[in-house]
Motif scaffolding. Structure first.
Motif, PDB file in Angstrom:
ATOM      1  N   UNK A   1     -10.777 -93.722   7.430  1.00 22.16           N
ATOM      2  CA  UNK A   1     -11.821 -94.216   8.326  1.00 22.16           C
ATOM      3  C   UNK A   1     -11.258 -94.510   9.718  1.00 22.16           C
ATOM      4  N   UNK A   2     -10.038 -95.041   9.763  1.00 24.06           N
ATOM      5  CA  UNK A   2      -9.402 -95.328  11.060  1.00 24.06           C
ATOM      6  C   UNK A   2      -9.112 -94.043  11.817  1.00 24.06           C
ATOM      7  N   UNK A   3      -8.673 -93.004  11.087  1.00 24.19           N
ATOM      8  CA  UNK A   3      -8.438 -91.712  11.730  1.00 24.19           C
ATOM      9  C   UNK A   3      -9.724 -91.167  12.334  1.00 24.19           C
ATOM     10  N   UNK A   4     -10.806 -91.237  11.561  1.00 28.12           N
ATOM     11  CA  UNK A   4     -12.084 -90.712  12.042  1.00 28.12           C
ATOM     12  C   UNK A   4     -12.572 -91.490  13.263  1.00 28.12           C
ATOM     13  N   UNK A   5     -12.450 -92.805  13.236  1.00 25.45           N
ATOM     14  CA  UNK A   5     -12.897 -93.623  14.373  1.00 25.45           C
ATOM     15  C   UNK A   5     -12.095 -93.293  15.628  1.00 25.45           C
ATOM     16  N   UNK A   6     -10.790 -93.190  15.462  1.00 24.93           N
ATOM     17  CA  UNK A   6      -9.921 -92.861  16.592  1.00 24.93           C
ATOM     18  C   UNK A   6     -10.282 -91.496  17.171  1.00 24.93           C
ATOM     19  N   UNK A   7     -10.522 -90.530  16.279  1.00 27.70           N
ATOM     20  CA  UNK A   7     -10.864 -89.185  16.711  1.00 27.70           C
ATOM     21  C   UNK A   7     -12.195 -89.161  17.465  1.00 27.70           C
ATOM     22  N   UNK A   8     -13.182 -89.880  16.938  1.00 34.40           N
ATOM     23  CA  UNK A   8     -14.494 -89.887  17.563  1.00 34.40           C
ATOM     24  C   UNK A   8     -14.452 -90.494  18.969  1.00 34.40           C
ATOM     25  N   UNK A   9     -13.692 -91.559  19.135  1.00 36.89           N
ATOM     26  CA  UNK A   9     -13.553 -92.169  20.465  1.00 36.89           C
ATOM     27  C   UNK A   9     -12.977 -91.153  21.445  1.00 36.89           C
ATOM     28  N   UNK A  10     -11.958 -90.417  21.025  1.00 36.88           N
ATOM     29  CA  UNK A  10     -11.348 -89.440  21.915  1.00 36.88           C
ATOM     30  C   UNK A  10     -12.294 -88.265  22.194  1.00 36.88           C
ATOM     31  N   UNK A  11     -13.101 -87.904  21.206  1.00 40.49           N
ATOM     32  CA  UNK A  11     -14.065 -86.820  21.399  1.00 40.49           C
ATOM     33  C   UNK A  11     -15.082 -87.152  22.475  1.00 40.49           C
ATOM     34  N   UNK A  12     -15.497 -88.419  22.507  1.00 37.76           N
ATOM     35  CA  UNK A  12     -16.596 -88.795  23.393  1.00 37.76           C
ATOM     36  C   UNK A  12     -16.118 -89.320  24.741  1.00 37.76           C
ATOM     37  N   UNK A  13     -14.795 -89.425  24.937  1.00 36.20           N
ATOM     38  CA  UNK A  13     -14.268 -89.930  26.230  1.00 36.20           C
ATOM     39  C   UNK A  13     -14.533 -88.929  27.340  1.00 36.20           C
TER      40      UNK A  13
END
Length: 332
Positions: A320-332
């Motif tokens: 879940x932490x990996x997915x959250x981190x990835x999503x933040x970077x996707x939307x930056x």
């Protein structure tokens, strides 16, 4: 020859001596094998005239002897060789295939691969036998296949329910078939499968699933995406990261294809990228939100986080932490 054609011939009483079922997709092989085992012979004849053998536990001589027996008190006998790919010296069956017994229906399930086309066995099979060669179905073919399966049973399914079902199960035709059968038993007299049915009987949340995560990512809806990921974290079996990442990659790969389509018509674009027109609004929204360079960045991030999810350059971060981190970077 196709699986449905083989079974249609059998139903009409038309039989060939040898059926060789091979290839990457087990489903059609299982359908034909199951029919041969349970439906060719009436129950009164099966006790004496049905032989089931397994490649791991038998040899070519035993198989040939079984095939060369004459039926008892019946017109024909059926010999089914399951898991034939595990049998040693299977190429020695070439002698039987060359001169089969017309009163025997010999069905061979050779899963996961194909017979060597250069071998004598392959040449004799093409000349004397009926061959079914299966291929793994592409992911974009699964919705249509599932829809046809359901309609063939006299039922219908909403588009969103269909995609919830397919996205949850993935490329496993046997499991899709099993889940559809379970759904049809549970919905009673109704003829339409709904999203609620998928949630209640398959166990897929209609609000917190990969399909809804894709839509949230496409809209750059950070709050919704994080809520869904948190649900995944609290319910690890609902959507393992190994299922989530390929689904999102597939979604954005199709979004990226939009930029290479010259037509502005959504239906034409849907056809070009292999998407149901019903869901094009999600793909078009993502294309507008990210633009070409943004989608390229997303695809690279997905590749990087897929490697991290299997332990490469990562010390064991929770999914879940990996997915959250990835999503933040996707939307930056």
């Amino acid at each position: 020859m196709a699986a449905d054609k083989i079974i249609a011939d059998w139903k009409k009483g038309s039989f060939k001596p040898v059926y060789w079922l091979e290839g990457e997709e087990d489903y059609d092989i299982d359908v034909v094998t199951n029919y041969a085992e349970h439906h060719i012979l009436p129950e009164s004849e099966a006790g004496f005239n049905l032989t089931i053998l397994y490649g791991r536990d038998t040899d070519w001589a035993t198989v040939m002897n079984a095939c060369r027996r004459y039926p008892m008190f019946a017109e024909r006998q059926v010999v089914v060789l399951k898991e034939a790919q595990q049998m040693k010296d299977i190429e020695k069956l070439e002698a039987y295939v060359e001169q089969p017994l017309s009163s025997t229906v010999f069905v061979v399930a050779y899963k996961g691969k194909k017979v060597d086309g250069r071998s004598k066995l392959a040449k004799v099979l093409k000349e004397k036998g009926v061959m079914l060669t299966t291929k793994k179905m592409y992911d974009n073919q699964l919705p249509d296949w599932t829809m046809n399966l359901i309609k063939g049973k006299g039922f219908d399914i909403s588009q969103k329910a269909l995609h919830l079902l397919v996205d949850h199960i993935g490329n496993d035709l046997s499991r899709i078939d099993n889940e559809v059968s379970k759904l049809l038993i549970n919905i009673g007299q109704r003829k339409q499968i709904t999203e609620d049915d998928i949630e209640n009987y398959v166990g897929v949340s209609k609000e917190f699933n990969v399909f809804e995560l894709q839509a949230a990512l496409g809209r750059k809806d950070m709050a919704k995406a994080m809520t869904i990921i948190q649900y995944f974290g609290n319910n690890p079996k609902a959507a393992p990261i190994q299922m989530v990442l390929p689904a999102i990659y597939n979604f954005f790969s199709k979004v990226y294809m939009i930029f290479g389509v010259s037509s502005g018509d959504e239906r034409a674009i849907a056809t070009a990228i292999g998407v149901n027109p019903f869901f094009m609004k999600d793909y078009m929204a993502a294309a507008r939100a990210y633009q070409s360079q943004g989608v390229e960045k997303v695809l690279l991030l997905l590749h990087r986080y897929n490697l991290r999810s299997i332990g490469i350059d990562d010390a064991g971060t929770e999914d879940a932490s990996l997915l959250k981190e990835m999503v933040v970077k996707m939307m930056m």
